[in-house]
Enzyme design. Structure first.
Site, PDB file in Angstrom:
ATOM      1  N   ARG A  87       0.808  -1.214   0.000  1.00  0.00           N
ATOM      2  CA  ARG A  87       0.000   0.000   0.000  1.00  0.00           C
ATOM      3  C   ARG A  87       0.850   1.277   0.000  1.00  0.00           C
ATOM      4  NH1 ARG A  87      -4.466  -2.273   4.409  1.00  0.00           N
ATOM      5  NH2 ARG A  87      -5.550  -3.660   2.947  1.00  0.00           N
ATOM      6  N   LYS A 111      12.172  -4.720   7.246  1.00  0.00           N
ATOM      7  CA  LYS A 111      13.617  -4.824   7.058  1.00  0.00           C
ATOM      8  C   LYS A 111      14.084  -6.178   7.585  1.00  0.00           C
ATOM      9  CE  LYS A 111      17.677  -4.199   9.539  1.00  0.00           C
ATOM     10  NZ  LYS A 111      18.030  -4.684  10.893  1.00  0.00           N
ATOM     11  N   HIS A 123      -1.138  -1.373   8.756  1.00  0.00           N
ATOM     12  CA  HIS A 123      -1.214   0.059   9.068  1.00  0.00           C
ATOM     13  C   HIS A 123      -0.092   0.487  10.016  1.00  0.00           C
ATOM     14  CE1 HIS A 123      -5.360  -0.239   7.580  1.00  0.00           C
ATOM     15  NE2 HIS A 123      -5.559  -1.200   8.451  1.00  0.00           N
ATOM     16  N   TYR A 126       6.103  -1.329  12.223  1.00  0.00           N
ATOM     17  CA  TYR A 126       7.527  -1.549  11.998  1.00  0.00           C
ATOM     18  C   TYR A 126       7.823  -3.010  12.289  1.00  0.00           C
ATOM     19  CZ  TYR A 126      12.549  -1.684  12.337  1.00  0.00           C
ATOM     20  OH  TYR A 126      13.854  -2.033  12.140  1.00  0.00           O
ATOM     21  N   ALA A 140      -3.017  -1.927  13.812  1.00  0.00           N
ATOM     22  CA  ALA A 140      -2.483  -0.613  13.467  1.00  0.00           C
ATOM     23  C   ALA A 140      -1.509  -0.109  14.526  1.00  0.00           C
ATOM     24  CB  ALA A 140      -3.631   0.380  13.311  1.00  0.00           C
ATOM     25  N   ASN A 146      13.510  -4.245  17.579  1.00  0.00           N
ATOM     26  CA  ASN A 146      14.537  -5.250  17.285  1.00  0.00           C
ATOM     27  C   ASN A 146      15.895  -5.009  17.933  1.00  0.00           C
ATOM     28  OD1 ASN A 146      15.073  -2.989  15.716  1.00  0.00           O
ATOM     29  ND2 ASN A 146      15.760  -4.170  13.940  1.00  0.00           N
TER      30      ASN A 146
END
Length: 212
Positions: A87, A111, A123, A126, A140, A146
């Site tokens: 999106r 990532k 939404h 991360y 969301a 991490n």
């Protein structure tokens, strides 16, 4: 909780997945993280020129059925599987495998991550250095943190992963509520739920509900 409960075989049904070879050779989910980049780069190379696939870069393979918004950013190596949706404003930073029927939502950042078939981060999410199983879902604003503040290696159930960066592993069908934070090294076993706004660290057993 036993270590046998958090093996890749216990967390993921990887048979027939685009990620089968990558996930299947690892005993624990954090072992996958070391090999994502080379696996995805090799997979993109294999898919180059195959019917139904297009290359957006030397190491970026996207299936022609993907709904790809032109406002998304994709860095390689990356592979995005059939019927996935990427999106507006999504940021795929490389070393990412998005399998079929996944959703990468608006302003979501990925990532060094694997999203297995049907996983959804729709939404403002991360997801760094993490693995999401089939049908796993993050609400969301939910985040997979991490990196520890002190930068030390991440331990899971007393085991040193040897990694400074490991976000989370969500088993098949696991759900994380809106604006929840999964602290480094968290394991959410299949069918477990982490409720909205919870800051979670540790292991959520299969089918459990984490409310605080």
């Amino acid at each position: 909780m036993q270590l046998t409960d958090i093996t890749c075989k216990a967390l993921f049904d990887f048979k027939g997945s685009m990620a089968e070879e990558l996930v299947g050779k690892a005993l624990y989910p954090w072992e996958i993280l070391r090999d994502i980049g080379s696996y995805v780069a090799g997979l993109a190379k294999e898919l180059k020129g195959k019917p139904g696939w297009k290359m957006l870069g030397e190491d970026i393979a996207v299936h022609e059925s993907v709904k790809l918004d032109p406002g998304a950013t994709i860095l390689g190596p990356a592979v995005i599987g059939p019927d996935a949706e990427v999106r507006p404003g999504a940021y795929i930073r490389g070393k990412v495998l998005v399998c079929g029927e996944c959703v990468v939502g608006n302003s979501t950042e990925l990532k060094n991550a694997v999203l297995m078939e049907g996983a959804k981060v729709p939404h403002y999410n991360y997801v760094g250095d993490s693995i999401l199983g089939r049908g796993a879902h993050m609400g969301a604003g939910a985040l997979a943190s991490n990196l520890k503040l002190d930068g030390s290696n991440i331990r899971v159930s007393g085991v040193d992963t040897g990694l400074r960066k490991f976000g989370a592993a969500l088993g098949d069908g696991a759900q994380v509520g809106c604006h929840a934070v999964l602290n480094p090294g968290s394991i959410i076993c299949p069918g477990a739920m982490v409720y909205p706004l919870v800051s979670f660290r540790g292991i959520a057993g299969a089918g459990t509900r984490v409310k605080e």
